[in-house]
Design a protein around this motif. Structure first.
Motif, mmCIF file in Angstrom:
data_model
loop_
_atom_site.group_PDB
_atom_site.id
_atom_site.type_symbol
_atom_site.label_atom_id
_atom_site.label_comp_id
_atom_site.label_asym_id
_atom_site.label_seq_id
_atom_site.Cartn_x
_atom_site.Cartn_y
_atom_site.Cartn_z
ATOM 1 N N LEU A 193 68.870 6.527 36.296
ATOM 2 C CA LEU A 193 70.080 7.234 35.890
ATOM 3 C C LEU A 193 70.512 8.251 36.929
ATOM 4 C CD1 LEU A 193 69.550 7.933 32.076
ATOM 5 C CD2 LEU A 193 71.318 6.512 33.103
ATOM 6 N N THR A 194 69.551 8.906 37.569
ATOM 7 C CA THR A 194 69.891 9.919 38.568
ATOM 8 C C THR A 194 70.656 9.314 39.740
ATOM 9 O OG1 THR A 194 67.771 9.642 39.723
ATOM 10 C CG2 THR A 194 67.864 11.306 37.993
ATOM 11 N N ARG A 195 70.434 8.016 39.992
ATOM 12 C CA ARG A 195 71.155 7.362 41.089
ATOM 13 C C ARG A 195 72.522 6.841 40.653
ATOM 14 N NH1 ARG A 195 65.769 5.260 42.166
ATOM 15 N NH2 ARG A 195 66.263 3.350 41.018
ATOM 16 N N ARG A 196 72.684 6.659 39.338
ATOM 17 C CA ARG A 196 73.922 6.045 38.852
ATOM 18 C C ARG A 196 74.941 7.063 38.358
ATOM 19 N NH1 ARG A 196 75.171 4.020 33.785
ATOM 20 N NH2 ARG A 196 73.015 4.238 33.069
ATOM 21 N N LEU A 197 74.481 8.168 37.778
ATOM 22 C CA LEU A 197 75.384 9.145 37.188
ATOM 23 C C LEU A 197 75.795 10.216 38.194
ATOM 24 C CD1 LEU A 197 73.725 9.787 33.696
ATOM 25 C CD2 LEU A 197 75.612 8.244 34.229
ATOM 26 N N GLU A 198 76.977 10.753 37.992
ATOM 27 C CA GLU A 198 77.410 11.916 38.760
ATOM 28 C C GLU A 198 76.574 13.124 38.347
ATOM 29 O OE1 GLU A 198 79.627 11.950 41.142
ATOM 30 O OE2 GLU A 198 80.226 9.835 40.928
ATOM 31 N N GLU A 199 76.510 14.119 39.223
ATOM 32 C CA GLU A 199 75.680 15.291 38.952
ATOM 33 C C GLU A 199 76.073 15.972 37.650
ATOM 34 O OE1 GLU A 199 75.486 18.050 42.122
ATOM 35 O OE2 GLU A 199 74.595 16.643 43.549
ATOM 36 N N GLU A 200 77.362 16.095 37.396
ATOM 37 C CA GLU A 200 77.819 16.767 36.177
ATOM 38 C C GLU A 200 77.412 15.967 34.943
ATOM 39 O OE1 GLU A 200 81.944 18.472 34.150
ATOM 40 O OE2 GLU A 200 81.924 17.816 36.248
ATOM 41 N N GLU A 201 77.569 14.642 35.005
ATOM 42 C CA GLU A 201 77.174 13.791 33.879
ATOM 43 C C GLU A 201 75.671 13.888 33.626
ATOM 44 O OE1 GLU A 201 80.108 9.972 33.850
ATOM 45 O OE2 GLU A 201 78.780 10.133 35.575
ATOM 46 N N LEU A 202 74.895 13.888 34.704
ATOM 47 C CA LEU A 202 73.440 13.978 34.574
ATOM 48 C C LEU A 202 73.043 15.316 33.957
ATOM 49 C CD1 LEU A 202 70.887 12.335 35.247
ATOM 50 C CD2 LEU A 202 70.760 13.604 37.397
ATOM 51 N N GLY A 203 73.704 16.375 34.397
ATOM 52 C CA GLY A 203 73.417 17.695 33.845
ATOM 53 C C GLY A 203 73.728 17.771 32.362
ATOM 54 N N GLU A 204 74.835 17.146 31.953
ATOM 55 C CA GLU A 204 75.199 17.145 30.532
ATOM 56 C C GLU A 204 74.186 16.353 29.711
ATOM 57 O OE1 GLU A 204 79.131 15.574 30.515
ATOM 58 O OE2 GLU A 204 80.075 17.462 31.162
ATOM 59 N N LEU A 205 73.705 15.231 30.269
ATOM 60 C CA LEU A 205 72.722 14.421 29.559
ATOM 61 C C LEU A 205 71.422 15.185 29.367
ATOM 62 C CD1 LEU A 205 71.998 10.677 29.985
ATOM 63 C CD2 LEU A 205 70.102 12.274 30.100
ATOM 64 N N VAL A 206 70.957 15.823 30.434
ATOM 65 C CA VAL A 206 69.712 16.593 30.352
ATOM 66 C C VAL A 206 69.850 17.739 29.356
ATOM 67 C CG1 VAL A 206 68.204 18.164 31.629
ATOM 68 C CG2 VAL A 206 68.883 15.996 32.651
ATOM 69 N N GLU A 207 70.985 18.425 29.401
ATOM 70 C CA GLU A 207 71.188 19.545 28.483
ATOM 71 C C GLU A 207 71.222 19.057 27.032
ATOM 72 O OE1 GLU A 207 74.251 23.289 27.664
ATOM 73 O OE2 GLU A 207 74.567 21.955 29.367
ATOM 74 N N ALA A 208 71.876 17.912 26.787
ATOM 75 C CA ALA A 208 71.932 17.368 25.430
ATOM 76 C C ALA A 208 70.540 16.986 24.944
ATOM 77 C CB ALA A 208 72.869 16.158 25.396
ATOM 78 N N PHE A 209 69.746 16.371 25.835
ATOM 79 C CA PHE A 209 68.384 15.978 25.462
ATOM 80 C C PHE A 209 67.532 17.203 25.155
ATOM 81 C CE2 PHE A 209 64.012 15.107 27.206
ATOM 82 C CZ PHE A 209 63.559 14.431 26.092
ATOM 83 N N GLU A 210 67.572 18.201 26.033
ATOM 84 C CA GLU A 210 66.763 19.391 25.832
ATOM 85 C C GLU A 210 67.171 20.138 24.563
ATOM 86 O OE1 GLU A 210 67.049 21.729 29.371
ATOM 87 O OE2 GLU A 210 65.567 20.526 30.459
ATOM 88 N N THR A 211 68.485 20.222 24.320
ATOM 89 C CA THR A 211 68.967 20.916 23.126
ATOM 90 C C THR A 211 68.537 20.189 21.860
ATOM 91 O OG1 THR A 211 70.894 21.770 24.323
ATOM 92 C CG2 THR A 211 71.027 21.729 21.914
ATOM 93 N N THR A 212 68.708 18.863 21.852
ATOM 94 C CA THR A 212 68.322 18.070 20.686
ATOM 95 C C THR A 212 66.825 18.192 20.419
ATOM 96 O OG1 THR A 212 70.098 16.476 21.078
ATOM 97 C CG2 THR A 212 68.272 15.751 19.700
ATOM 98 N N ALA A 213 66.028 18.067 21.475
ATOM 99 C CA ALA A 213 64.576 18.147 21.327
ATOM 100 C C ALA A 213 64.151 19.527 20.829
ATOM 101 C CB ALA A 213 63.896 17.826 22.653
ATOM 102 N N ALA A 214 64.715 20.574 21.422
ATOM 103 C CA ALA A 214 64.354 21.939 21.018
ATOM 104 C C ALA A 214 64.699 22.187 19.554
ATOM 105 C CB ALA A 214 65.070 22.944 21.915
ATOM 106 N N ASP A 215 65.867 21.723 19.124
ATOM 107 C CA ASP A 215 66.284 21.933 17.736
ATOM 108 C C ASP A 215 65.364 21.186 16.765
ATOM 109 O OD1 ASP A 215 68.330 23.498 18.631
ATOM 110 O OD2 ASP A 215 69.917 22.018 18.326
ATOM 111 N N LEU A 216 65.030 19.938 17.106
ATOM 112 C CA LEU A 216 64.175 19.143 16.225
ATOM 113 C C LEU A 216 62.767 19.733 16.124
ATOM 114 C CD1 LEU A 216 65.186 15.486 17.154
ATOM 115 C CD2 LEU A 216 65.512 16.615 14.959
ATOM 116 N N VAL A 217 62.221 20.139 17.255
ATOM 117 C CA VAL A 217 60.872 20.705 17.262
ATOM 118 C C VAL A 217 60.820 21.980 16.425
ATOM 119 C CG1 VAL A 217 59.110 21.795 18.704
ATOM 120 C CG2 VAL A 217 60.206 19.679 19.466
#
Length: 368
Positions: A193-217
């Motif tokens: 994914l890091t090779r396919r996505l733009e930096e902004e898109e990758l940053g949004e994906l990581v932030e969404a994953f971290e936020t979702t994981a933190a909330d669930l935990v």
């Protein structure tokens, strides 16, 4: 702030030369005081040796400024407080340095995040032609007291929770070396994914994953240890809690078309805790289980499986569940209910850990 003990060095006003006037005004606003001391002067005013002051400053992550006059009364007071805790015998010198390091590392990350994300969004120029710096000062002036109060509130809440866990520990040894369930979650194919996505898109994906994981935990009663872009590490005192978090993570990510697939590994055993992080064989095993887990699946070790069975969260086998249900029916009682099912997988050697027998963790039919 590595400096010599002589007090000699650069021009006392060297820290101010060539600096942006707005940056200096912002610093004074945030720190609440003007620059008055060189490092040597600050250490002397605090009654602390230059060597110990330097150790504290390095631990807090402060840059070397030579002998520039860049420190305030607050810096002197902080040194005096840390040294006072050591002198009073409340902390050893090594522990005081650890306190400085843990606080510095945590708040440095927080400050960077706030400037990169939170404040950046708030300081977008309101009118064409205005620079962001022209609106930064009044925004920070308004936000600073509120953010400071909120930071202290959250810290006190977290400290109360951590203190409660320590008080409930069986003995002093358990406070440091505890039996916990440790879970790793890992996004599949993140490198591609890091090779396919733009930096902004990758940053949004990581932030969404971290936020979702933190909330669930947090919502399910676990503790988020850290996130590493495509990975999340969490811990829980209870195996059932750890299992529920893992299943929720898998289910939530599977229902989000924008997210890659996820795999989770969980191990149960003795864990060493240091500065909010966890270490030991149990952590390494959870990481290894994650690397061999199927996509959208959870693998656990035998100790974790045994803990789920012991606590009644999962049957030892489907045959055992059927026997228990038949026995309950015969006695006119309600049959036992299980949240999870465990399926033994093939044994395999894992580097550095010997032969491991993983178990596939799933939900029982009709349980969610």
């Amino acid at each position: 702030m590595t400096v010599d003990d002589t007090g000699s060095g650069t021009d006392p006003q060297g820290a101010d030369s060539g600096e942006d006037p707005l940056a200096l005004r912002l610093e004074q606003l945030i720190l609440g005081a003007e620059r008055r001391y060189t490092p040597f002067q600050a250490a002397r005013s605090a009654g602390v040796s230059m060597e110990l002051a330097s150790r504290f400053w390095r631990a807090m992550g402060f840059a070397d400024i030579g002998q520039a006059k860049a420190l305030t009364e607050a810096d002197v007071l902080a040194l005096r407080r840390l040294a006072g805790l050591v002198e009073a015998g409340l902390l050893s010198e090594a522990m005081a340095v650890q306190v400085a390091r843990s606080t510095g590392q945590t708040t440095a990350r927080l400050a960077e995040w706030q400037m990169d994300s939170f404040l950046e969004g708030l300081t977008e120029p309101p009118e064409p032609g205005m620079t962001r710096t022209e609106v930064t000062y009044p925004i920070i002036e308004l936000l600073l007291p509120e953010l400071e109060e909120f930071l202290v509130y959250v810290w006190r809440r977290q400290l109360a929770a951590a203190t409660g866990r320590v008080v409930q520990a069986a003995d002093d040894e358990e406070m440091v070396d505890r039996r916990l369930a440790v879970g790793f979650g890992d996004l599949v194919g993140f490198t591609r994914l890091t090779r396919r996505l733009e930096e902004e898109e990758l940053g949004e994906l990581v932030e969404a994953f971290e936020t979702t994981a933190a909330d669930l935990v947090a919502a399910r009663g676990g503790r988020l240890i850290k996130t590493l872009g495509d990975e999340v590490l969490y811990a829980a005192d209870d195996a059932g809690v750890a299992a529920e978090i893992a299943m929720r993570l898998i289910e939530t990510m599977a229902n989000d078309e924008t997210m890659p697939e996820l795999r989770v590994g969980i191990a149960f055993g003795t864990v060493t805790t240091r500065m909010g992080d966890v270490f030991g064989t149990t952590v390494n095993l959870a990481s290894r289980l994650t690397s061999i887990a199927p996509r959208d699946a959870v693998l656990v070790d035998s100790a974790f499986a045994e803990e789920l069975i012991r606590s009644g969260e999962a049957p030892a086998s489907e045959a055992a569940a059927a026997e228990a249900a038949a026995a309950a029916e015969k006695e006119g009682e309600e049959p036992p209910t299980y949240r999870f099912a465990l399926q033994p997988m093939w044994q395999r050697p894992v580097r550095g850990l010997g032969v491991v027998e993983p178990w596939l963790l799933t939900r029982r039919d009709g349980v969610s």
